[in-house]
Write a protein that holds these residues in place. Structure first.
Motif, PDB file in Angstrom:
ATOM      1  N   HIS A   1      93.867 101.394  56.760  1.00  0.00           N
ATOM      2  CA  HIS A   1      93.860 101.125  55.324  1.00  0.00           C
ATOM      3  C   HIS A   1      92.795 100.107  54.942  1.00  0.00           C
ATOM      4  N   GLY A   2      92.507  99.166  55.846  1.00  0.00           N
ATOM      5  CA  GLY A   2      91.499  98.167  55.546  1.00  0.00           C
ATOM      6  C   GLY A   2      90.106  98.740  55.392  1.00  0.00           C
ATOM      7  N   GLY A   3      89.867  99.948  55.933  1.00  0.00           N
ATOM      8  CA  GLY A   3      88.558 100.574  55.814  1.00  0.00           C
ATOM      9  C   GLY A   3      88.452 101.577  54.684  1.00  0.00           C
ATOM     10  N   LEU A   4      89.499 101.741  53.884  1.00  0.00           N
ATOM     11  CA  LEU A   4      89.489 102.745  52.818  1.00  0.00           C
ATOM     12  C   LEU A   4      88.770 102.246  51.567  1.00  0.00           C
ATOM     13  N   THR A   5      88.213 103.172  50.832  1.00  0.00           N
ATOM     14  CA  THR A   5      87.571 102.860  49.552  1.00  0.00           C
ATOM     15  C   THR A   5      88.231 103.645  48.428  1.00  0.00           C
ATOM     16  N   ASP A   6      88.097 103.116  47.246  1.00  0.00           N
ATOM     17  CA  ASP A   6      88.613 103.789  46.056  1.00  0.00           C
ATOM     18  C   ASP A   6      87.676 104.945  45.715  1.00  0.00           C
ATOM     19  N   PRO A   7      88.166 106.193  45.742  1.00  0.00           N
ATOM     20  CA  PRO A   7      87.279 107.344  45.490  1.00  0.00           C
ATOM     21  C   PRO A   7      86.638 107.322  44.103  1.00  0.00           C
ATOM     22  N   SER A   8      87.243 106.631  43.158  1.00  0.00           N
ATOM     23  CA  SER A   8      86.680 106.613  41.799  1.00  0.00           C
ATOM     24  C   SER A   8      85.572 105.578  41.633  1.00  0.00           C
ATOM     25  N   THR A   9      85.564 104.543  42.500  1.00  0.00           N
ATOM     26  CA  THR A   9      84.565 103.474  42.355  1.00  0.00           C
ATOM     27  C   THR A   9      83.732 103.249  43.604  1.00  0.00           C
ATOM     28  N   GLY A  10      84.221 103.658  44.748  1.00  0.00           N
ATOM     29  CA  GLY A  10      83.525 103.388  45.996  1.00  0.00           C
ATOM     30  C   GLY A  10      83.767 101.997  46.537  1.00  0.00           C
ATOM     31  N   ASP A  11      84.543 101.193  45.830  1.00  0.00           N
ATOM     32  CA  ASP A  11      84.841  99.834  46.272  1.00  0.00           C
ATOM     33  C   ASP A  11      85.976  99.842  47.299  1.00  0.00           C
ATOM     34  N   PRO A  12      86.004  98.861  48.196  1.00  0.00           N
ATOM     35  CA  PRO A  12      87.102  98.783  49.158  1.00  0.00           C
ATOM     36  C   PRO A  12      88.443  98.653  48.438  1.00  0.00           C
ATOM     37  N   LEU A  13      89.447  99.364  48.931  1.00  0.00           N
ATOM     38  CA  LEU A  13      90.779  99.248  48.339  1.00  0.00           C
ATOM     39  C   LEU A  13      91.369  97.875  48.620  1.00  0.00           C
ATOM     40  N   PHE A  14      90.975  97.288  49.750  1.00  0.00           N
ATOM     41  CA  PHE A  14      91.471  95.961  50.122  1.00  0.00           C
ATOM     42  C   PHE A  14      90.258  95.077  50.426  1.00  0.00           C
ATOM     43  N   PRO A  15      89.630  94.514  49.410  1.00  0.00           N
ATOM     44  CA  PRO A  15      88.396  93.739  49.611  1.00  0.00           C
ATOM     45  C   PRO A  15      88.645  92.484  50.448  1.00  0.00           C
ATOM     46  N   THR A  16      87.702  92.180  51.342  1.00  0.00           N
ATOM     47  CA  THR A  16      87.857  91.009  52.195  1.00  0.00           C
ATOM     48  C   THR A  16      87.834  89.719  51.385  1.00  0.00           C
ATOM     49  N   ASP A  17      87.216  89.746  50.211  1.00  0.00           N
ATOM     50  CA  ASP A  17      87.182  88.551  49.364  1.00  0.00           C
ATOM     51  C   ASP A  17      88.221  88.614  48.251  1.00  0.00           C
ATOM     52  N   GLY A  18      89.185  89.528  48.380  1.00  0.00           N
ATOM     53  CA  GLY A  18      90.205  89.672  47.352  1.00  0.00           C
ATOM     54  C   GLY A  18      91.277  88.615  47.464  1.00  0.00           C
ATOM     55  N   THR A  19      92.040  88.450  46.414  1.00  0.00           N
ATOM     56  CA  THR A  19      93.162  87.522  46.437  1.00  0.00           C
ATOM     57  C   THR A  19      94.289  88.110  47.274  1.00  0.00           C
ATOM     58  N   VAL A  20      95.265  87.287  47.610  1.00  0.00           N
ATOM     59  CA  VAL A  20      96.389  87.762  48.402  1.00  0.00           C
ATOM     60  C   VAL A  20      97.168  88.839  47.650  1.00  0.00           C
TER      61      VAL A  20
ATOM     62  N   GLU B   1      95.780  91.090  45.795  1.00  0.00           N
ATOM     63  CA  GLU B   1      94.988  92.317  45.885  1.00  0.00           C
ATOM     64  C   GLU B   1      94.977  92.899  47.290  1.00  0.00           C
ATOM     65  N   THR B   2      95.404  92.126  48.275  1.00  0.00           N
ATOM     66  CA  THR B   2      95.312  92.581  49.659  1.00  0.00           C
ATOM     67  C   THR B   2      96.696  92.622  50.304  1.00  0.00           C
ATOM     68  N   CYS B   3      97.102  91.550  50.952  1.00  0.00           N
ATOM     69  CA  CYS B   3      98.333  91.553  51.753  1.00  0.00           C
ATOM     70  C   CYS B   3      99.567  91.887  50.921  1.00  0.00           C
TER      71      CYS B   3
ATOM     72  N   SER C   1      90.703  89.336  57.898  1.00  0.00           N
ATOM     73  CA  SER C   1      90.834  90.523  57.058  1.00  0.00           C
ATOM     74  C   SER C   1      91.786  91.537  57.684  1.00  0.00           C
ATOM     75  N   MET C   2      92.044  92.611  56.947  1.00  0.00           N
ATOM     76  CA  MET C   2      92.867  93.687  57.485  1.00  0.00           C
ATOM     77  C   MET C   2      92.217  94.314  58.708  1.00  0.00           C
ATOM     78  N   GLN C   3      90.891  94.368  58.715  1.00  0.00           N
ATOM     79  CA  GLN C   3      90.191  94.912  59.882  1.00  0.00           C
ATOM     80  C   GLN C   3      90.411  94.025  61.098  1.00  0.00           C
ATOM     81  N   ALA C   4      90.471  92.714  60.886  1.00  0.00           N
ATOM     82  CA  ALA C   4      90.736  91.797  62.000  1.00  0.00           C
ATOM     83  C   ALA C   4      92.149  91.995  62.532  1.00  0.00           C
ATOM     84  N   VAL C   5      93.118  92.071  61.641  1.00  0.00           N
ATOM     85  CA  VAL C   5      94.506  92.244  62.059  1.00  0.00           C
ATOM     86  C   VAL C   5      94.705  93.592  62.741  1.00  0.00           C
ATOM     87  N   GLY C   6      93.943  94.606  62.313  1.00  0.00           N
ATOM     88  CA  GLY C   6      94.115  95.953  62.838  1.00  0.00           C
ATOM     89  C   GLY C   6      93.176  96.331  63.968  1.00  0.00           C
TER      90      GLY C   6
END
Length: 578
Positions: free
Chosen positions: A323-342, A344-346, A375-380
């Motif tokens: 999930h940490g590597g997924l992007t929003d198909p409508s925007t191309g932005d990460p669904l869980f940005p590494t610089d997002g707030t808690v 927006e992520t966890c 990040s989620m990539q680190a945890v996963g």
């Protein structure tokens, strides 16, 4: 028994974790108290291991975690040299207690159809078994938790009569190495007896003499549990992670009721899984995710993956890494940005937006999950051992005012490398480190007392900044105020002047130390500088845990009042030593 059942039994055999005063009259036994008993002969310490457990309320579709809460307790005989008692000297039990809001949770059973708490013990109409049996191959009675030994499962205190009784339930294990009593698997759920959500239910832990049953001491402790760990933000109908939004997947005709948000999300996930991985999970409900994806949260024996788990990535890897590597198909932005707030992520998946998982001193200081875990990539990461490779206390608490890493005594980030790796920092000064090779939740400190007994549970380290937080109640009962247990009088009836306290502390709030501490400075000035600063100017390590009145002169006729949080320096009371 089929292979699924055998693997469920293997998983169950490994279950361990997953995301005071004396007793009063009978009428007070179900009401929490915050008044410490200064004349108590004994002290109970009790603590949840994780600071937050998670449990599903519905077990008919797929399941990540069973209702399984863990509480540890140590009983201390107070004295000049306190001692920790074992199971030959004291019995330890728990019962539900009402909190300040009036909430009490004695049972996890559904109450006469009026209050739905869980279907875990209910019969699955498709198989005729209980959902607990279909998932784990065991069939505990309602209100009893999972255990391979049917006689040893922990029970909710309302088992005998969920509408009236609130009976003391024994801690069923004693760990001779840790010297703590363990109640592993209390099946508490975040729905109280009035049907209201409460993620912080209270249990009163009691210590009693085996021969007479006389209560020696009690402590009210939170059994934190949330059902907020779910997937509905992305997987309910119409959202980005649903079958009806993806042309590669065919939505079946029997889609769950769209009004059942949680069920619709779970159904969608099984549909996507079947289409992507050529499985048939939709027809195998209920599905235990750990059947195929190894989770160390369910591995008490530490045996590692087995059966179907051997051919699949671990649970943390598929959840966080994928999930940490997924992007929003409508925007191309990460669904869980590494610089997002808690949020927006966890907290998209973990309990947080309503149930505050990170609610202790760290959360109150503005530290977020990524600061410790990356990040989620680190945890996963595939190379990571989930639940074992964790940040350390020493990763931020790297030493004292004399010797520490970085520019600050307390750092705000547990790693130095990339956010997608987040390797926990290890300090050379071990003053605030856990036991070697052991996580905080399993470490012992001063006098063999569990670290969590004085500091609070992981993610809920004292003090809790949430107004009226139930977590703070235990600390208040132990020492008269919230926060880490710093008052020596909590366990010591008397104490000579010493530097042998927790982490090298001296006597706290003690008249004798107040008047006679100069000899310690003359013999070892750095021992004082370690907390009070290189120039004895006061640091975060010398802040008062409560309001204090200190004696200024040897005559003892002058006092100075220090408000809670004051960094104690020498010149508050006298000139600094040369």
């Amino acid at each position: 028994m089929n292979n699924i059942k055998l693997l469920s039994l293997f998983i169950l055999s490994q279950i361990v974790v997953a995301c005071g005063g004396s007793a009063g009259d009978d009428e007070d036994k179900n009401i929490a108290s915050d008044l410490p008993d200064i004349n108590a002969t004994h002290q109970v310490l009790a603590f949840n291991d994780l600071g937050m457990h998670c449990a599903d309320l519905d077990y008919s579709t797929f399941v990540i975690l069973p209702p399984y809460n863990v509480v540890h307790s140590q009983v201390i005989e107070r004295g000049t040299m306190p001692r920790i008692l074992d199971d030959s000297q004291v019995n330890v039990s728990y019962r539900a207690v009402q909190d300040a809001s009036g909430s009490i949770n004695t049972t996890s059973q559904n109450q006469a159809g009026a209050i739905h708490k869980s279907n875990f013990w209910n019969t699955n109409p498709a198989t005729g078994n209980t959902y607990a049996f279909d998932l784990f191959g065991l069939n505990p009675p309602a209100d009893k938790g999972l255990s391979l030994n049917p006689d040893n499962g922990q029970t909710m205190p309302g088992i005998l009569n969920p509408y009236v009784a609130n009976d003391d339930q024994p801690f069923n294990e004693f760990d001779t190495t840790k010297k703590w009593f363990a109640a592993n698997g209390i099946p508490v759920l975040p729905v109280d007896d009035a049907g209201q959500l409460n993620a912080y239910p209270l249990m009163r832990v009691s210590a009693a003499l085996p021969a007479t049953g006389k209560t020696l001491a009690t402590l009210d402790v939170v059994l934190p549990v949330a059902s907020e760990a779910d997937c509905q933000n992305c997987h309910t109908l119409g959202e980005v992670g649903t079958a009806d939004n993806n042309p590669d997947y065919i939505l079946p005709d029997d889609i769950s009721d769209p009004n059942s948000v949680l069920q619709a999300a779970k159904h969608n996930i099984l549909v996507l899984h079947d289409a992507k991985d050529n499985t048939d999970l939709l027809n195998e409900k209920p599905v235990l995710c750990a059947r195929c994806h190894y989770s160390a949260a369910l591995d008490l024996a530490g045996a590692g993956p087995a059966g179907e788990q051997l051919n699949n990535p671990k649970m943390s890897e598929v959840m966080h890494g994928h999930h940490g590597g997924l992007t929003d198909p409508s925007t191309g932005d990460p669904l869980f940005p590494t610089d997002g707030t808690v949020e927006e992520t966890c907290y998209q998946c973990h309990p947080g937006k309503v149930t505050k998982c990170l609610r202790g001193a760290m959360g109150g200081a503005g530290i977020e999950c990524v600061d410790c875990h990356g990040s989620m990539q680190a945890v996963g990461r595939a190379s990571r051992n989930p639940w074992l490779d964790e940040p350390r206390c020493e990763s931020c608490h790297t030493g004292d005012a004399v010797s520490h890493l970085g520019t600050d005594i307390r750092l705000r980030q547990a790693w130095d490398d990339d956010i997608n790796v987040a390797t926990p920092r290890l300090a050379s000064n071990k003053r605030f480190a856990e036991n070697a090779g052991t996580l905080y939740r399993n470490s012992l400190g001063h006098g063999g007392v569990a670290c969590e007994g004085c500091h609070g549970s992981t993610h809920a380290i004292w003090p809790n900044a949430m107004p009226g937080a139930n977590d703070n109640l235990a600390a208040i009962q132990l020492q008269g105020h919230a926060g880490v247990i710093t008052e020596c009088s909590a366990c010591h009836t008397s104490l000579p002047n010493t530097l042998d306290g927790p982490h090298g502390m001296h006597n706290v709030n003690d008249r004798g130390w107040n008047l006679r501490h100069e000899d310690f400075y003359e013999h070892n000035a750095n021992a004082c500088r370690a907390c009070h600063g290189q120039n004895l100017e006061g640091t975060v390590l010398s802040e008062t845990a409560a309001d204090r009145d200190l004696l200024r002169d040897d005559d003892g006729d002058q006092t100075i009042h220090l408000s809670k949080g004051t960094a104690v320096s020498c010149d508050l009371c006298h000139e600094k030593p040369e």
